[in-house]
Design an enzyme around this catalytic site. Structure first.
Site, PDB file in Angstrom:
ATOM      1  N   THR A  33       0.824  -1.215   0.000  1.00 58.72           N
ATOM      2  CA  THR A  33       0.000   0.000   0.000  1.00 58.72           C
ATOM      3  C   THR A  33       0.856   1.262   0.000  1.00 58.72           C
ATOM      4  OG1 THR A  33      -0.128  -0.255   2.387  1.00 58.72           O
ATOM      5  CG2 THR A  33      -2.008  -1.008   1.125  1.00 58.72           C
ATOM      6  N   ASP A  66      -6.264  -9.041  12.798  1.00 61.60           N
ATOM      7  CA  ASP A  66      -7.296  -8.593  11.864  1.00 61.60           C
ATOM      8  C   ASP A  66      -7.325  -9.469  10.604  1.00 61.60           C
ATOM      9  OD1 ASP A  66      -4.766  -7.645  11.196  1.00 61.60           O
ATOM     10  OD2 ASP A  66      -5.557  -5.944  10.083  1.00 61.60           O
ATOM     11  N   LYS A 113     -11.220  -1.555   7.486  1.00 63.96           N
ATOM     12  CA  LYS A 113     -11.443  -0.307   6.753  1.00 63.96           C
ATOM     13  C   LYS A 113     -12.951  -0.047   6.695  1.00 63.96           C
ATOM     14  CE  LYS A 113      -7.245   0.691   5.195  1.00 63.96           C
ATOM     15  NZ  LYS A 113      -6.576  -0.060   6.275  1.00 63.96           N
ATOM     16  N   LYS A 145      -3.150   5.240  18.771  1.00 66.26           N
ATOM     17  CA  LYS A 145      -2.736   4.255  17.779  1.00 66.26           C
ATOM     18  C   LYS A 145      -1.211   4.086  17.750  1.00 66.26           C
ATOM     19  CE  LYS A 145      -4.163   2.763  13.258  1.00 66.26           C
ATOM     20  NZ  LYS A 145      -4.415   3.116  11.898  1.00 66.26           N
ATOM     21  N   ARG A 193     -11.513   1.634  -0.633  1.00 62.29           N
ATOM     22  CA  ARG A 193     -10.246   2.320  -0.868  1.00 62.29           C
ATOM     23  C   ARG A 193     -10.039   2.621  -2.347  1.00 62.29           C
ATOM     24  NH1 ARG A 193      -5.682  -0.550   2.566  1.00 62.29           N
ATOM     25  NH2 ARG A 193      -6.356  -2.412   1.511  1.00 62.29           N
ATOM     26  N   HIS A 198       6.279   0.123   7.589  1.00 61.38           N
ATOM     27  CA  HIS A 198       6.382   1.009   8.744  1.00 61.38           C
ATOM     28  C   HIS A 198       6.441   0.168  10.022  1.00 61.38           C
ATOM     29  CE1 HIS A 198       2.091   0.279   9.334  1.00 61.38           C
ATOM     30  NE2 HIS A 198       1.911   0.579   8.067  1.00 61.38           N
ATOM     31  N   GLN A 228      -6.732 -13.706  -1.376  1.00 60.77           N
ATOM     32  CA  GLN A 228      -5.745 -14.067  -0.356  1.00 60.77           C
ATOM     33  C   GLN A 228      -5.855 -15.553  -0.009  1.00 60.77           C
ATOM     34  OE1 GLN A 228      -5.254 -11.353   2.925  1.00 60.77           O
ATOM     35  NE2 GLN A 228      -4.507 -12.952   4.283  1.00 60.77           N
ATOM     36  N   LYS A 269       1.963   5.809  14.980  1.00 69.12           N
ATOM     37  CA  LYS A 269       1.655   7.081  14.329  1.00 69.12           C
ATOM     38  C   LYS A 269       2.092   8.223  15.236  1.00 69.12           C
ATOM     39  CE  LYS A 269      -0.727   5.656  10.735  1.00 69.12           C
ATOM     40  NZ  LYS A 269      -1.163   5.916   9.477  1.00 69.12           N
ATOM     41  N   THR A 270       2.678   9.226  14.662  1.00 71.21           N
ATOM     42  CA  THR A 270       2.944  10.438  15.412  1.00 71.21           C
ATOM     43  C   THR A 270       2.237  11.563  14.680  1.00 71.21           C
ATOM     44  OG1 THR A 270       4.914  10.981  14.149  1.00 71.21           O
ATOM     45  CG2 THR A 270       5.212   9.591  16.079  1.00 71.21           C
ATOM     46  N   HIS A 305       4.447  -2.942  10.751  1.00 66.47           N
ATOM     47  CA  HIS A 305       4.766  -4.232  10.129  1.00 66.47           C
ATOM     48  C   HIS A 305       5.798  -5.022  10.918  1.00 66.47           C
ATOM     49  CE1 HIS A 305       3.340  -2.054   6.389  1.00 66.47           C
ATOM     50  NE2 HIS A 305       2.615  -3.157   6.366  1.00 66.47           N
TER      51      HIS A 305
END
Length: 427
Positions: free
Chosen positions: A38, A194, A80, A229, A84, A43, A173, A232-233, A46
RNA sequence: GGGGGGAUUCCAGAGCGGUCAAAUGGGACGGACUGUAAAUCCGUUACUUCGGUUUCGAAGGUUCGAAUCCUUCUCCCCCCA
Protein backbone atom coordinates in the site's frame (compact mmCIF):
# COMPACT_ATOMS: atom_id res chain seq x y z
CA UNK A 1 11.51 -23.43 23.56
CA UNK A 2 9.31 -23.93 20.54
CA UNK A 3 7.90 -21.24 18.30
CA UNK A 4 4.46 -21.09 19.90
CA UNK A 5 5.85 -20.94 23.43
CA UNK A 6 8.16 -18.18 22.27
CA UNK A 7 5.27 -16.11 20.91
CA UNK A 8 3.21 -16.84 23.98
CA UNK A 9 5.62 -15.60 26.63
CA UNK A 10 6.39 -12.56 24.53
CA UNK A 11 2.70 -11.71 24.52
CA UNK A 12 2.51 -11.85 20.75
CA UNK A 13 0.11 -14.73 20.30
CA UNK A 14 -3.51 -13.88 19.64
CA UNK A 15 -5.15 -16.93 18.17
CA UNK A 16 -4.02 -20.28 16.93
CA UNK A 17 -5.81 -22.95 14.95
CA UNK A 18 -6.03 -26.35 16.67
CA UNK A 19 -3.31 -28.70 15.51
CA UNK A 20 -0.88 -25.96 14.55
CA UNK A 21 1.47 -26.51 17.46
CA UNK A 22 1.53 -30.27 16.85
CA UNK A 23 2.42 -29.72 13.21
CA UNK A 24 5.26 -27.35 14.08
CA UNK A 25 6.65 -29.74 16.68
CA UNK A 26 6.49 -32.64 14.26
CA UNK A 27 8.70 -31.28 11.49
CA UNK A 28 10.20 -28.26 9.84
CA UNK A 29 7.27 -26.39 8.39
CA UNK A 30 6.99 -23.52 5.94
CA UNK A 31 4.85 -20.59 7.05
CA UNK A 32 4.07 -17.32 5.37
CA UNK A 33 2.99 -13.80 6.09
CA UNK A 34 1.69 -11.43 3.44
CA UNK A 35 2.56 -7.77 3.11
CA UNK A 36 0.38 -5.64 0.86
CA UNK A 37 2.20 -2.90 -1.07
CA UNK A 38 0.00 0.00 0.00
CA UNK A 39 3.04 2.29 0.28
CA UNK A 40 6.63 2.42 -0.90
CA UNK A 41 7.93 1.41 2.51
CA UNK A 42 7.04 -0.77 5.46
CA UNK A 43 6.38 1.01 8.74
CA UNK A 44 6.77 0.08 12.40
CA UNK A 45 3.34 -1.52 12.36
CA UNK A 46 4.77 -4.23 10.13
CA UNK A 47 7.53 -5.02 12.58
CA UNK A 48 5.39 -7.43 14.58
CA UNK A 49 4.95 -9.56 11.48
CA UNK A 50 8.63 -9.29 10.65
CA UNK A 51 9.56 -10.37 14.17
CA UNK A 52 7.13 -13.26 13.88
CA UNK A 53 8.92 -14.47 10.77
CA UNK A 54 12.30 -14.06 12.46
CA UNK A 55 11.16 -16.16 15.42
CA UNK A 56 9.71 -18.68 13.02
CA UNK A 57 13.07 -19.06 11.31
CA UNK A 58 14.99 -19.13 14.60
CA UNK A 59 12.74 -21.95 15.72
CA UNK A 60 13.98 -23.92 12.73
CA UNK A 61 11.07 -23.38 10.36
CA UNK A 62 11.02 -21.93 6.89
CA UNK A 63 9.68 -18.38 6.70
CA UNK A 64 8.04 -17.16 3.52
CA UNK A 65 7.52 -13.44 3.00
CA UNK A 66 4.80 -12.77 0.49
CA UNK A 67 4.53 -9.40 -1.16
CA UNK A 68 1.03 -8.75 -2.39
CA UNK A 69 1.46 -7.50 -5.92
CA UNK A 70 -1.94 -9.03 -6.69
CA UNK A 71 -3.79 -8.53 -3.41
CA UNK A 72 -2.58 -4.94 -3.40
CA UNK A 73 -4.51 -4.44 -6.62
CA UNK A 74 -7.73 -5.51 -4.92
CA UNK A 75 -7.54 -3.87 -1.50
CA UNK A 76 -8.10 -5.56 1.84
CA UNK A 77 -11.36 -4.42 3.43
CA UNK A 78 -10.28 -5.62 6.90
CA UNK A 79 -10.45 -2.82 9.40
CA UNK A 80 -11.44 -0.31 6.75
CA UNK A 81 -14.76 1.47 7.05
CA UNK A 82 -14.82 2.66 3.46
CA UNK A 83 -13.82 1.54 0.02
CA UNK A 84 -10.25 2.32 -0.87
CA UNK A 85 -8.82 3.88 -3.97
CA UNK A 86 -7.06 1.57 -6.33
CA UNK A 87 -3.40 2.08 -7.06
CA UNK A 88 -2.07 1.91 -10.58
CA UNK A 89 -0.01 -1.03 -11.74
CA UNK A 90 3.21 0.99 -12.07
CA UNK A 91 2.94 2.40 -8.58
CA UNK A 92 2.23 -1.03 -7.17
CA UNK A 93 5.18 -2.68 -8.84
CA UNK A 94 7.40 0.09 -7.51
CA UNK A 95 6.00 -0.52 -4.01
CA UNK A 96 6.58 -4.24 -4.37
CA UNK A 97 10.23 -3.70 -5.19
CA UNK A 98 10.67 -1.40 -2.20
CA UNK A 99 9.06 -3.85 0.21
CA UNK A 100 11.07 -6.78 -1.10
CA UNK A 101 14.30 -4.88 -0.56
CA UNK A 102 13.30 -4.05 3.00
CA UNK A 103 12.12 -7.53 3.91
CA UNK A 104 15.37 -9.08 2.68
CA UNK A 105 17.28 -7.46 5.53
CA UNK A 106 15.48 -9.29 8.26
CA UNK A 107 15.61 -12.93 7.26
CA UNK A 108 18.34 -15.36 6.33
CA UNK A 109 17.93 -16.43 2.73
CA UNK A 110 20.94 -18.69 2.69
CA UNK A 111 21.03 -21.13 5.57
CA UNK A 112 20.11 -24.44 4.04
CA UNK A 113 16.77 -26.13 4.41
CA UNK A 114 14.99 -23.42 6.31
CA UNK A 115 16.24 -20.52 4.19
CA UNK A 116 13.71 -17.78 3.88
CA UNK A 117 11.74 -17.36 0.69
CA UNK A 118 10.33 -14.27 -0.97
CA UNK A 119 7.33 -14.54 -3.24
CA UNK A 120 5.00 -12.16 -5.02
CA UNK A 121 1.44 -13.31 -5.54
CA UNK A 122 1.26 -11.30 -8.75
CA UNK A 123 3.41 -14.04 -10.27
CA UNK A 124 0.63 -16.60 -10.05
CA UNK A 125 -2.27 -14.22 -10.47
CA UNK A 126 -1.21 -12.36 -13.59
CA UNK A 127 -1.99 -15.34 -15.81
CA UNK A 128 -5.06 -16.44 -13.90
CA UNK A 129 -8.09 -15.39 -15.91
CA UNK A 130 -11.39 -14.43 -14.40
CA UNK A 131 -13.41 -17.41 -15.61
CA UNK A 132 -10.83 -19.87 -14.41
CA UNK A 133 -10.74 -18.16 -11.07
CA UNK A 134 -14.46 -18.16 -10.43
CA UNK A 135 -14.71 -21.80 -11.54
CA UNK A 136 -11.64 -23.18 -9.78
CA UNK A 137 -11.65 -21.08 -6.65
CA UNK A 138 -14.99 -19.35 -6.30
CA UNK A 139 -16.92 -22.59 -6.59
CA UNK A 140 -15.47 -23.89 -3.35
CA UNK A 141 -16.53 -21.06 -1.11
CA UNK A 142 -20.10 -19.94 -0.57
CA UNK A 143 -21.15 -16.34 -0.54
CA UNK A 144 -22.86 -17.04 2.77
CA UNK A 145 -19.50 -18.00 4.22
CA UNK A 146 -17.83 -14.92 2.81
CA UNK A 147 -20.53 -12.60 4.07
CA UNK A 148 -20.22 -13.89 7.60
CA UNK A 149 -16.69 -12.47 7.87
CA UNK A 150 -16.31 -9.53 10.17
CA UNK A 151 -14.60 -7.40 7.55
CA UNK A 152 -17.52 -7.90 5.18
CA UNK A 153 -20.38 -7.81 7.66
CA UNK A 154 -19.31 -4.49 9.14
CA UNK A 155 -19.30 -2.93 5.72
CA UNK A 156 -22.67 -4.39 4.78
CA UNK A 157 -24.18 -3.05 7.98
CA UNK A 158 -22.65 0.37 7.53
CA UNK A 159 -23.55 3.12 5.11
CA UNK A 160 -20.46 2.91 2.99
CA UNK A 161 -21.20 -0.27 1.14
CA UNK A 162 -18.59 -2.43 -0.49
CA UNK A 163 -17.54 -3.11 -4.03
CA UNK A 164 -17.41 -6.58 -5.51
CA UNK A 165 -13.66 -6.04 -5.76
CA UNK A 166 -13.07 -5.75 -2.05
CA UNK A 167 -15.64 -8.43 -1.33
CA UNK A 168 -13.49 -10.80 -3.40
CA UNK A 169 -10.33 -9.95 -1.50
CA UNK A 170 -10.56 -12.86 0.90
CA UNK A 171 -10.80 -15.28 -2.02
CA UNK A 172 -7.68 -13.85 -3.59
CA UNK A 173 -5.75 -14.07 -0.36
CA UNK A 174 -7.27 -17.46 0.30
CA UNK A 175 -6.01 -18.71 -3.02
CA UNK A 176 -2.51 -17.47 -2.17
CA UNK A 177 -2.49 -19.81 0.76
CA UNK A 178 -3.81 -22.65 -1.38
CA UNK A 179 -1.15 -21.99 -4.04
CA UNK A 180 1.70 -21.84 -1.54
CA UNK A 181 0.40 -24.95 0.18
CA UNK A 182 0.23 -26.84 -3.09
CA UNK A 183 3.38 -25.54 -4.79
CA UNK A 184 5.65 -24.81 -1.83
CA UNK A 185 4.30 -27.13 0.84
CA UNK A 186 3.51 -24.10 2.96
CA UNK A 187 1.18 -25.22 5.74
CA UNK A 188 0.91 -22.22 8.00
CA UNK A 189 -0.20 -18.68 7.44
CA UNK A 190 0.46 -16.04 10.05
CA UNK A 191 -0.66 -12.44 10.35
CA UNK A 192 -2.14 -9.77 12.57
CA UNK A 193 -5.33 -10.62 14.41
CA UNK A 194 -7.30 -8.59 11.86
CA UNK A 195 -6.24 -11.17 9.26
CA UNK A 196 -7.93 -14.14 10.94
CA UNK A 197 -10.89 -14.04 8.60
CA UNK A 198 -8.77 -13.92 5.46
CA UNK A 199 -6.45 -16.64 6.69
CA UNK A 200 -9.30 -18.95 7.56
CA UNK A 201 -10.77 -18.56 4.08
CA UNK A 202 -7.42 -19.94 2.94
CA UNK A 203 -7.45 -22.96 5.23
CA UNK A 204 -11.07 -23.57 4.22
CA UNK A 205 -10.12 -23.51 0.55
CA UNK A 206 -7.26 -25.92 1.18
CA UNK A 207 -9.65 -28.22 3.05
CA UNK A 208 -12.36 -28.19 0.37
CA UNK A 209 -10.27 -27.99 -2.77
CA UNK A 210 -7.13 -29.75 -1.56
CA UNK A 211 -8.67 -32.09 0.96
CA UNK A 212 -6.01 -31.31 3.54
CA UNK A 213 -5.68 -29.24 6.63
CA UNK A 214 -3.59 -26.14 6.94
CA UNK A 215 -2.87 -23.99 9.94
CA UNK A 216 -3.13 -20.44 11.15
CA UNK A 217 -1.56 -18.23 13.78
CA UNK A 218 -2.43 -14.63 14.43
CA UNK A 219 -0.53 -12.11 16.50
CA UNK A 220 -1.76 -9.43 18.86
CA UNK A 221 -2.41 -6.02 17.50
CA UNK A 222 0.02 -3.64 19.16
CA UNK A 223 -1.72 -1.28 21.50
CA UNK A 224 -0.47 1.69 23.41
CA UNK A 225 -1.26 2.01 27.10
CA UNK A 226 -2.89 5.39 26.56
CA UNK A 227 -5.17 4.04 23.87
CA UNK A 228 -3.74 6.00 20.96
CA UNK A 229 -2.74 4.25 17.78
CA UNK A 230 0.64 2.56 17.64
CA UNK A 231 3.18 3.74 15.12
CA UNK A 232 1.66 7.08 14.33
CA UNK A 233 2.94 10.44 15.41
CA UNK A 234 1.65 13.90 14.59
CA UNK A 235 4.06 13.95 11.69
CA UNK A 236 2.72 10.67 10.34
CA UNK A 237 3.74 7.04 10.31
CA UNK A 238 7.16 5.83 11.38
CA UNK A 239 8.61 4.25 8.26
CA UNK A 240 11.44 1.78 7.97
CA UNK A 241 12.83 3.61 4.96
CA UNK A 242 15.52 6.02 6.23
CA UNK A 243 14.61 8.45 3.46
CA UNK A 244 11.07 8.70 4.83
CA UNK A 245 11.84 8.55 8.55
CA UNK A 246 15.41 9.37 9.50
CA UNK A 247 17.18 6.87 11.76
CA UNK A 248 17.33 9.62 14.36
CA UNK A 249 13.55 10.03 14.35
CA UNK A 250 13.11 6.30 14.28
CA UNK A 251 15.36 5.97 17.33
CA UNK A 252 13.48 8.78 19.06
CA UNK A 253 10.18 7.07 18.44
CA UNK A 254 11.29 4.11 20.54
CA UNK A 255 13.10 6.17 23.16
CA UNK A 256 9.88 8.05 23.79
CA UNK A 257 7.76 5.01 24.61
CA UNK A 258 6.06 5.05 27.98
CA UNK A 259 7.24 2.68 30.72
CA UNK A 260 4.18 0.50 30.34
CA UNK A 261 4.56 0.15 26.61
CA UNK A 262 8.32 -0.40 26.85
CA UNK A 263 7.74 -3.45 29.03
CA UNK A 264 5.53 -5.16 26.50
CA UNK A 265 7.31 -3.88 23.41
CA UNK A 266 10.76 -5.03 24.45
CA UNK A 267 9.37 -8.56 24.40
CA UNK A 268 7.85 -8.11 20.98
CA UNK A 269 10.44 -6.08 19.11
CA UNK A 270 13.70 -7.45 20.45
CA UNK A 271 15.13 -10.96 20.52
CA UNK A 272 16.33 -10.63 24.09
CA UNK A 273 15.72 -13.64 26.30
CA UNK A 274 13.28 -13.69 29.17
CA UNK A 275 16.16 -13.52 31.66
CA UNK A 276 17.75 -10.54 29.94
CA UNK A 277 14.47 -8.68 29.84
CA UNK A 278 13.65 -9.37 33.46
CA UNK A 279 17.10 -8.17 34.49
CA UNK A 280 16.59 -4.99 32.48
CA UNK A 281 13.22 -4.46 34.10
CA UNK A 282 14.70 -4.71 37.56
CA UNK A 283 17.40 -2.28 36.63
CA UNK A 284 14.80 0.02 35.15
CA UNK A 285 12.65 -0.08 38.28
CA UNK A 286 15.61 1.02 40.41
CA UNK A 287 16.30 4.07 38.28
CA UNK A 288 13.33 4.74 36.02
CA UNK A 289 14.63 8.12 34.91
CA UNK A 290 17.50 6.43 33.10
CA UNK A 291 14.94 4.72 30.86
CA UNK A 292 16.99 1.60 30.52
CA UNK A 293 14.16 -0.33 28.89
CA UNK A 294 13.51 2.32 26.29
CA UNK A 295 17.19 2.54 25.42
CA UNK A 296 17.60 -1.22 25.12
CA UNK A 297 14.50 -1.34 22.95
CA UNK A 298 15.52 1.56 20.74
CA UNK A 299 19.09 0.33 20.34
CA UNK A 300 18.19 -3.14 19.22
CA UNK A 301 15.46 -2.14 16.78
CA UNK A 302 17.46 0.68 15.27
CA UNK A 303 20.34 -1.68 14.57
CA UNK A 304 18.04 -4.31 13.12
CA UNK A 305 16.19 -1.91 10.85
CA UNK A 306 19.05 0.45 10.00
CA UNK A 307 22.59 -0.28 11.15
CA UNK A 308 25.09 0.05 13.99
CA UNK A 309 26.43 3.22 12.41
CA UNK A 310 22.99 4.74 12.12
CA UNK A 311 22.37 3.97 15.78
CA UNK A 312 25.62 5.66 16.83
CA UNK A 313 24.68 8.74 14.87
CA UNK A 314 21.19 8.75 16.33
CA UNK A 315 22.56 8.54 19.86
CA UNK A 316 25.08 11.26 19.19
CA UNK A 317 22.39 13.47 17.74
CA UNK A 318 20.05 12.80 20.64
CA UNK A 319 22.76 13.59 23.16
CA UNK A 320 23.35 16.91 21.53
CA UNK A 321 19.74 17.88 20.98
CA UNK A 322 18.44 16.85 24.39
CA UNK A 323 21.28 16.30 26.74
CA UNK A 324 24.45 18.25 27.24
CA UNK A 325 24.18 19.91 23.87
CA UNK A 326 26.55 22.82 23.96
CA UNK A 327 27.42 25.33 21.35
CA UNK A 328 31.06 24.29 21.67
CA UNK A 329 30.19 20.75 20.62
CA UNK A 330 28.49 22.07 17.53
CA UNK A 331 31.34 24.42 16.72
CA UNK A 332 33.74 21.51 16.92
CA UNK A 333 31.93 19.70 14.14
CA UNK A 334 32.67 19.92 10.45
CA UNK A 335 30.00 21.07 8.03
CA UNK A 336 29.15 17.54 7.01
CA UNK A 337 28.91 16.43 10.63
CA UNK A 338 26.58 19.30 11.39
CA UNK A 339 24.38 18.35 8.48
CA UNK A 340 24.41 14.77 9.75
CA UNK A 341 23.33 15.82 13.22
CA UNK A 342 20.53 17.88 11.77
CA UNK A 343 19.52 15.30 9.24
CA UNK A 344 15.76 15.09 9.38
CA UNK A 345 15.45 18.46 11.10
CA UNK A 346 13.68 21.16 9.06
CA UNK A 347 16.22 23.34 7.32
CA UNK A 348 15.90 26.75 5.74
CA UNK A 349 18.28 28.54 3.42
CA UNK A 350 18.73 32.26 3.86
CA UNK A 351 20.67 34.71 1.75
CA UNK A 352 23.80 35.97 3.39
CA UNK A 353 23.00 39.53 2.38
CA UNK A 354 20.14 39.58 4.91
CA UNK A 355 22.53 38.79 7.72
CA UNK A 356 25.20 41.22 6.66
CA UNK A 357 22.93 44.19 7.25
CA UNK A 358 21.43 42.58 10.33
CA UNK A 359 17.89 41.28 10.76
CA UNK A 360 15.21 41.30 13.47
CA UNK A 361 14.57 37.96 15.14
CA UNK A 362 10.89 38.00 14.11
CA UNK A 363 11.67 38.80 10.47
CA UNK A 364 14.31 36.12 10.41
CA UNK A 365 12.13 33.38 11.90
CA UNK A 366 8.80 34.18 10.29
CA UNK A 367 9.63 35.75 6.95
CA UNK A 368 13.00 34.38 5.93
CA UNK A 369 12.59 30.97 7.54
CA UNK A 370 9.34 29.11 8.04
CA UNK A 371 9.83 28.51 11.75
CA UNK A 372 6.70 30.56 12.42
CA UNK A 373 3.81 31.33 10.13
CA UNK A 374 3.49 34.94 11.17
CA UNK A 375 5.52 37.57 12.92
CA UNK A 376 2.87 37.86 15.59
CA UNK A 377 3.25 34.20 16.42
CA UNK A 378 7.02 34.54 16.53
CA UNK A 379 6.76 37.55 18.82
CA UNK A 380 4.32 35.87 21.20
CA UNK A 381 6.42 32.74 21.34
CA UNK A 382 9.57 34.72 22.09
CA UNK A 383 7.77 36.68 24.80
CA UNK A 384 6.60 33.39 26.26
CA UNK A 385 10.21 32.27 26.52
CA UNK A 386 9.87 29.48 24.00
CA UNK A 387 12.52 30.30 21.42
CA UNK A 388 16.27 29.81 21.47
CA UNK A 389 18.88 30.60 18.87
CA UNK A 390 22.22 28.87 19.17
CA UNK A 391 21.14 27.38 22.48
CA UNK A 392 20.48 30.78 23.99
CA UNK A 393 16.96 31.82 24.97
CA UNK A 394 15.71 34.89 23.15
CA UNK A 395 14.41 37.53 25.48
CA UNK A 396 13.74 40.31 23.01
CA UNK A 397 11.75 39.84 19.83
CA UNK A 398 13.51 42.77 18.26
CA UNK A 399 16.98 41.41 18.78
CA UNK A 400 19.14 41.87 15.70
CA UNK A 401 21.09 39.01 14.19
CA UNK A 402 24.07 39.36 11.90
CA UNK A 403 26.96 37.31 10.57
CA UNK A 404 28.79 37.40 13.90
CA UNK A 405 26.37 34.92 15.44
CA UNK A 406 26.87 32.28 12.78
CA UNK A 407 28.30 28.89 13.63
CA UNK A 408 31.01 27.79 11.19
CA UNK A 409 30.22 30.96 9.32
CA UNK A 410 26.97 29.61 7.92
CA UNK A 411 24.61 28.05 10.46
CA UNK A 412 22.10 29.24 13.02
CA UNK A 413 20.42 26.68 15.26
CA UNK A 414 16.87 27.60 16.20
CA UNK A 415 14.83 25.86 18.89
CA UNK A 416 11.11 26.23 19.32
CA UNK A 417 10.43 24.84 22.74
CA UNK A 418 12.81 22.16 23.84
CA UNK A 419 12.32 19.55 21.23
CA UNK A 420 11.77 21.33 17.95
CA UNK A 421 14.93 22.19 16.14
CA UNK A 422 15.44 24.13 12.93
CA UNK A 423 18.66 24.66 11.08
CA UNK A 424 19.11 27.91 9.20
CA UNK A 425 21.74 27.68 6.51
CA UNK A 426 23.12 31.00 5.34
CA UNK A 427 24.29 30.92 1.76
C1' G B 1 -40.86 16.62 -7.09
C1' G B 2 -42.64 18.60 -1.94
C1' G B 3 -41.40 20.23 3.15
C1' G B 4 -37.92 21.48 6.98
C1' G B 5 -33.00 22.53 9.17
C1' G B 6 -28.12 24.20 8.70
C1' A B 7 -23.13 26.51 6.99
C1' U B 8 -19.15 30.64 12.97
C1' U B 9 -12.04 31.17 14.01
C1' C B 10 -7.83 23.78 13.88
C1' C B 11 -12.42 20.71 15.62
C1' A B 12 -17.00 20.65 18.41
C1' G B 13 -20.15 24.44 19.63
C1' A B 14 -22.35 29.35 21.83
C1' G B 15 -23.63 34.08 19.93
C1' C B 16 -29.29 36.17 16.95
C1' G B 17 -28.28 44.60 15.57
C1' G B 18 -23.79 47.85 19.06
C1' U B 19 -20.20 46.18 25.29
C1' C B 20 -17.63 40.37 19.33
C1' A B 21 -11.39 38.95 16.99
C1' A B 22 -16.26 36.43 18.80
C1' A B 23 -18.23 32.39 25.32
C1' U B 24 -17.13 27.30 26.58
C1' G B 25 -14.86 22.52 25.73
C1' G B 26 -11.30 19.74 22.95
C1' G B 27 -6.91 19.77 20.18
C1' A B 28 -2.31 22.07 19.11
C1' C B 29 1.86 24.91 20.70
C1' G B 30 4.86 27.20 24.57
C1' G B 31 6.36 27.81 30.02
C1' A B 32 6.99 25.58 35.11
C1' C B 33 7.71 20.68 37.12
C1' U B 34 10.07 16.07 35.19
C1' G B 35 12.87 10.94 33.00
C1' U B 36 13.25 13.71 25.89
C1' A B 37 7.61 10.12 30.61
C1' A B 38 2.69 10.54 32.90
C1' A B 39 -0.18 13.80 35.85
C1' U B 40 -0.73 18.83 37.29
C1' C B 41 -0.52 24.15 37.05
C1' C B 42 0.18 28.69 33.95
C1' G B 43 0.18 31.07 29.14
C1' U B 44 -0.73 31.42 23.66
C1' U B 45 -3.96 29.87 19.64
C1' A B 46 -6.62 35.86 12.49
C1' C B 47 -2.79 39.70 10.73
C1' U B 48 -0.07 43.88 12.34
C1' U B 49 5.00 48.71 11.21
C1' C B 50 0.94 47.49 18.02
C1' G B 51 -1.76 53.17 15.54
C1' G B 52 -4.79 49.75 13.61
C1' U B 53 -6.28 46.06 9.62
C1' U B 54 -9.06 41.91 7.50
C1' U B 55 -12.65 37.64 9.58
C1' C B 56 -18.19 34.37 11.07
C1' G B 57 -20.23 29.57 3.28
C1' A B 58 -20.21 33.50 -1.41
C1' A B 59 -22.05 38.02 -3.59
C1' G B 60 -25.14 42.10 -2.99
C1' G B 61 -28.48 45.20 0.19
C1' U B 62 -30.85 47.68 4.78
C1' U B 63 -28.57 50.51 8.96
C1' C B 64 -24.78 55.65 12.07
C1' G B 65 -23.40 50.43 13.10
C1' A B 66 -24.36 43.38 11.00
C1' A B 67 -21.64 36.96 12.71
C1' U B 68 -26.55 38.73 13.98
C1' C B 69 -31.95 41.70 9.51
C1' C B 70 -33.29 41.26 3.86
C1' U B 71 -32.23 39.22 -1.37
C1' U B 72 -29.76 35.92 -4.58
C1' C B 73 -26.29 32.00 -5.14
C1' U B 74 -23.29 27.59 -3.56
C1' C B 75 -22.88 23.46 -0.46
C1' C B 76 -24.58 20.02 3.49
C1' C B 77 -28.26 17.33 6.47
C1' C B 78 -33.25 15.47 7.70
C1' C B 79 -38.38 14.17 6.51
C1' C B 80 -42.37 13.00 2.79
C1' A B 81 -43.19 11.15 -2.31
Amino acid sequence: MNFIEELRWRGMLHDIMPGTEEQLNKQMTAGYIGFDPTADSLHVGHLTQIMTLIHFQRAGHKPVALVGGATGMVGDPSGKSAERNLLSEEILSHHVQCLEAQLKKFLDFDCGANSALMVNNYDWFKEFNFLDFIRDVGKHITVNYMMAKDSVRKRLEGEAGMSFTEFSYQLVQGYDFYYLWKERNCQVQMGGSDQWGNIVTGTELIRRKGGASAFAITTQLIKKADGTKFGKTESGAIWLDPAKTSPYKFYQFWINTSDDDAQSWIRIFTLKSKEEIEALEQEHALAPHLRILQKALANEITVRVHSKEALQMAIKTSDFLFGNGSLEFLKSLSDTEILDVFDGVPQFKIAKAELIVGIHATDLLAEKAGVFTSKGEARKMIQGGGVSINKEKLSDANQIFDVNQLINDQYLVVQKGKKNYFLLIIV
